[in-house]
Write a protein that holds these residues in place. Structure first.
Motif: not given
Length: 163
Positions: A90-95
């Motif tokens: 899974c790719r997780i985008a965050s700040s």
């Protein structure tokens, strides 16, 4: 498959090989998500664990291995894309940016692989996770840089000698 196609198929240094390695690294670090640079560093440490006083390296030592890090990044990105397309990562985008995490399907998939090489790879990935998982990125970079500096001096003649 005809002979010409067989000759062009290579799994070494391919998206498949690095994708499986990245998946194993993410399983060893689960539930922690890793950014691309940490995956590149850990991939190198898993394959060349003997360089940092870990278990014997999986791949033979070759001079000037630092070049591997330059080409490894792109191949690892391709491998991550392949594993994501199969629902294993899974790719997780965050700040803080983009990170990758093993999906719920990753561990059962890895557990189904039973070759001695995969088992050795998993052992080293677990060792890297234990040894470096809580280490600051700057400190991991210092460790990697330190053995690159050592190799550089080993393969260059001392100043003032030779050609």
């Amino acid at each position: 498959m005809d002979e010409q196609k067989k000759a062009s198929v290579n799994i070494f240094n391919s998206a498949l090989e690095t994708g499986v390695r990245s998946l194993i690294i993410l399983v060893a670090n689960f539930p922690t998500a890793l950014d691309l640079q940490r995956l590149v560093d850990f991939d190198y440490l898993v394959v060349h664990s003997g360089d940092v006083d870990g278990p014997a390296s999986l791949h033979p030592p070759i001079p000037m291995r630092e070049g591997e890090l330059l080409i490894r990044r792109n191949v690892i990105e391709s491998g991550l894309s392949l594993m994501m397309s199969r629902g294993l990562i899974c790719r997780i985008a965050s700040s803080e940016g983009i990170a990758y995490q093993a999906s719920d399907y990753a561990k059962p998939f890895i557990d189904s692989l039973e070759t001695p090489y995969v088992r050795a790879l998993l052992d080293r990935a677990n060792w890297v996770a234990d040894a470096f998982g809580n280490t600051d990125t700057t400190d991991v970079n210092k460790v990697i840089s330190s053995f690159f500096d050592k190799w550089t001096t080993q393969f260059h003649p001392p100043q003032g000698l030779g050609g």
